[in-house]
Design a protein around this motif. Sequence first.
Motif, short mmCIF file in Angstrom:
data_model
loop_
_atom_site.label_atom_id
_atom_site.label_comp_id
_atom_site.label_asym_id
_atom_site.label_seq_id
_atom_site.Cartn_x
_atom_site.Cartn_y
_atom_site.Cartn_z
N LYS A 215 24.41 33.04 57.13
CA LYS A 215 24.24 34.18 57.49
C LYS A 215 24.45 34.85 58.78
CE LYS A 215 24.22 38.81 58.60
NZ LYS A 215 24.82 39.43 60.00
N PRO A 216 26.33 34.24 59.49
CA PRO A 216 26.51 34.18 60.61
C PRO A 216 25.90 35.62 61.15
CG PRO A 216 28.33 33.27 59.62
CD PRO A 216 27.56 33.73 58.24
N ARG A 217 26.64 35.59 62.50
CA ARG A 217 25.54 37.01 63.80
C ARG A 217 26.67 38.25 62.52
NH1 ARG A 217 22.73 37.68 67.01
NH2 ARG A 217 23.06 34.90 67.93
N ASN A 218 27.65 38.39 63.09
CA ASN A 218 28.54 39.34 62.53
C ASN A 218 28.84 39.28 61.08
OD1 ASN A 218 28.46 40.81 65.06
ND2 ASN A 218 29.63 39.33 65.89
N ALA A 219 28.56 38.47 60.10
CA ALA A 219 29.13 38.57 58.74
C ALA A 219 28.85 39.67 58.20
CB ALA A 219 28.71 37.15 58.21
N ARG A 220 29.30 40.41 56.94
CA ARG A 220 28.40 40.98 55.83
C ARG A 220 27.61 40.83 54.74
NH1 ARG A 220 32.18 44.98 52.18
NH2 ARG A 220 32.05 42.83 51.61
N LEU A 221 26.44 40.73 54.92
CA LEU A 221 25.60 40.70 53.88
C LEU A 221 26.50 40.75 52.34
CD1 LEU A 221 21.94 42.59 55.35
CD2 LEU A 221 23.29 39.51 55.20
N LEU A 222 25.81 39.61 51.57
CA LEU A 222 26.33 39.85 50.21
C LEU A 222 25.56 40.57 49.31
CD1 LEU A 222 27.79 38.46 46.97
CD2 LEU A 222 24.81 37.06 47.25
N ALA A 223 24.26 41.73 49.75
CA ALA A 223 23.68 42.47 49.39
C ALA A 223 24.56 44.16 49.40
CB ALA A 223 21.78 42.69 49.81
N GLU A 224 26.18 43.88 50.51
CA GLU A 224 25.97 44.73 51.03
C GLU A 224 27.42 45.18 50.63
OE1 GLU A 224 24.78 45.48 56.04
OE2 GLU A 224 27.09 44.82 55.38
N ASP A 225 27.90 43.75 50.01
CA ASP A 225 29.22 43.90 48.48
C ASP A 225 29.52 45.09 47.24
OD1 ASP A 225 31.00 42.48 46.19
OD2 ASP A 225 31.73 41.94 48.25
N GLN A 226 29.97 45.84 47.67
CA GLN A 226 30.22 46.57 45.99
C GLN A 226 30.33 45.80 45.07
OE1 GLN A 226 29.70 50.26 47.10
NE2 GLN A 226 29.48 50.51 44.78
N ASN A 227 30.77 45.53 44.78
CA ASN A 227 30.98 44.24 43.20
C ASN A 227 30.10 43.87 43.12
OD1 ASN A 227 33.75 44.73 43.16
ND2 ASN A 227 33.70 42.94 43.89
N PHE A 228 28.69 43.31 44.24
CA PHE A 228 27.53 42.47 43.51
C PHE A 228 26.16 43.71 43.53
CE2 PHE A 228 23.29 41.10 45.27
CZ PHE A 228 23.39 40.08 44.50
N VAL A 351 50.54 35.62 26.06
CA VAL A 351 50.38 34.88 26.72
C VAL A 351 51.28 35.23 28.22
CG1 VAL A 351 52.13 32.97 27.03
CG2 VAL A 351 51.36 32.92 25.75
N GLY A 352 50.92 36.19 28.99
CA GLY A 352 51.13 37.26 30.00
C GLY A 352 50.71 36.24 30.99
N GLN A 353 50.80 37.17 32.47
CA GLN A 353 49.76 36.42 33.70
C GLN A 353 49.00 36.89 33.22
OE1 GLN A 353 51.28 34.36 35.67
NE2 GLN A 353 49.17 34.27 37.08
N PRO A 354 47.66 36.24 33.11
CA PRO A 354 46.48 36.70 32.97
C PRO A 354 46.14 37.59 34.42
CG PRO A 354 45.99 34.53 34.22
CD PRO A 354 47.29 35.11 33.71
N LYS A 355 45.36 38.50 34.49
CA LYS A 355 44.26 39.62 35.54
C LYS A 355 43.16 38.81 35.41
CE LYS A 355 44.37 42.80 38.84
NZ LYS A 355 44.87 42.09 39.87
N TRP A 356 42.66 38.77 36.31
CA TRP A 356 40.93 38.44 36.46
C TRP A 356 40.85 39.14 37.43
CZ3 TRP A 356 38.15 34.93 33.37
CH2 TRP A 356 39.50 33.88 33.13
N PRO A 357 39.34 39.57 36.74
CA PRO A 357 38.54 40.83 37.91
C PRO A 357 38.24 39.65 39.12
CG PRO A 357 36.87 39.96 36.11
CD PRO A 357 38.29 39.10 35.85
N ASP A 358 37.66 40.92 39.58
CA ASP A 358 37.30 40.11 41.05
C ASP A 358 36.09 39.57 41.23
OD1 ASP A 358 39.24 40.86 42.56
OD2 ASP A 358 38.31 43.58 43.42
N ALA A 359 34.71 40.13 40.39
CA ALA A 359 33.59 39.60 40.02
C ALA A 359 33.11 39.12 38.62
CB ALA A 359 32.75 40.03 41.03
#
Length: 363
Positions: A215-228, A351-359
């Motif tokens: 976790k670098p100094r100015n990086a955003r935490l995983l606990a702050e990610d909206q999907n998580f 067959v179309g182009q698959p649309k995956w979710p972010d998480a």
Amino acid sequence: MKSSTTFVFARIILVLALSTTTLLAQQKRGITPRKPAPAPPAAQAAEPDPTFDTLLADDSYKIYVEVRGVGQLVHSPAFNDLLEPLTKITGPSKQFSTLLNWLDAHADILSGSHLLVAGWPTQKGLPDIVMAIEFASPEEAQKFEPQLRRLMTTLVPVDPQKPEPTPASGAGQPLKNQAPQVQSQPAPAPLPYHLTHAGSLVLLSDKPFALRDLKPRNARLLAEDQNFVTAHSRFASESLFLYVDVKAIEKEEQDRRKRYEEENQRLIEQERNREKEEQATSSPEVTEPIVEATELPTPEEPPPPAANGTPTLTSPPQVQTQSATLSGQESGRDSSLMSTLSYSIFGGVFVGQPKWPDAVAAA
């Protein structure tokens, strides 16, 4: 006499006062005042101990697994029902059996602890896998570290490195002026894992790392990610929690594909430049054009005359061929149109182009 005595006492008091003032002045002139000691620098605020919420950045790893209540899960019937068919089919190894026995023996210690496993790093320089066990207090984590270290030495034994053989002298005998060589002890091999504890966490990884790497100094935490946060809150009461960062996986795949395309383009440019250099250095050969003989078409002969002298008229076969060709083209056009429509409908639905979710999360 009374007045003379009073005068003498007054003179003595005056002399004493003057001498005292002189001494005080000499002391003040002889002693230089000391400068006040500089104030100690303000102590830097100590960084708080890491926890599950502050350990990882949101772009550190692509897979996150959390086990709540490890000891309770080990003694749960669901865990045993899951392991029983697996052990019968695959036949567990000696290390796996040792791990299960160790977990069963330490289930009470791990009853209130949580386990975190992060894998598939996104950034370079990070361990391939990081495991963290959270306890209620730093004292419990400090007591648990030696027990886990003994388990790791059993699961992953390390053999000492063999000493390198020293080259012998010409006749195999030491020289007169040469000191006898002392064989050094074999250096221990580096451990294939890194075990440490920080605060109430006991950390285990495949190679050494610093907490600031996760976790670098100015990086955003995983606990702050909206999907998580959404997924973690949704499965807050489950024993097992899995979170996969699909967006990071797609980004890594796109970057890899871009690097491959750039590398292929570079190789193509090098091959073109090499061919140009070879053509420039080689001498051109003069070749004469080759003229091929072609046969002239022979005129068609008219049909032979009939008995009465008038030429016979025959129906041209071109009309029949053309009608047959037109009917075939119409049927082929209809079939190709139907196949195109059916392929478009099937491709758009299945067959179309698959649309995956972010998480993706599971529990």
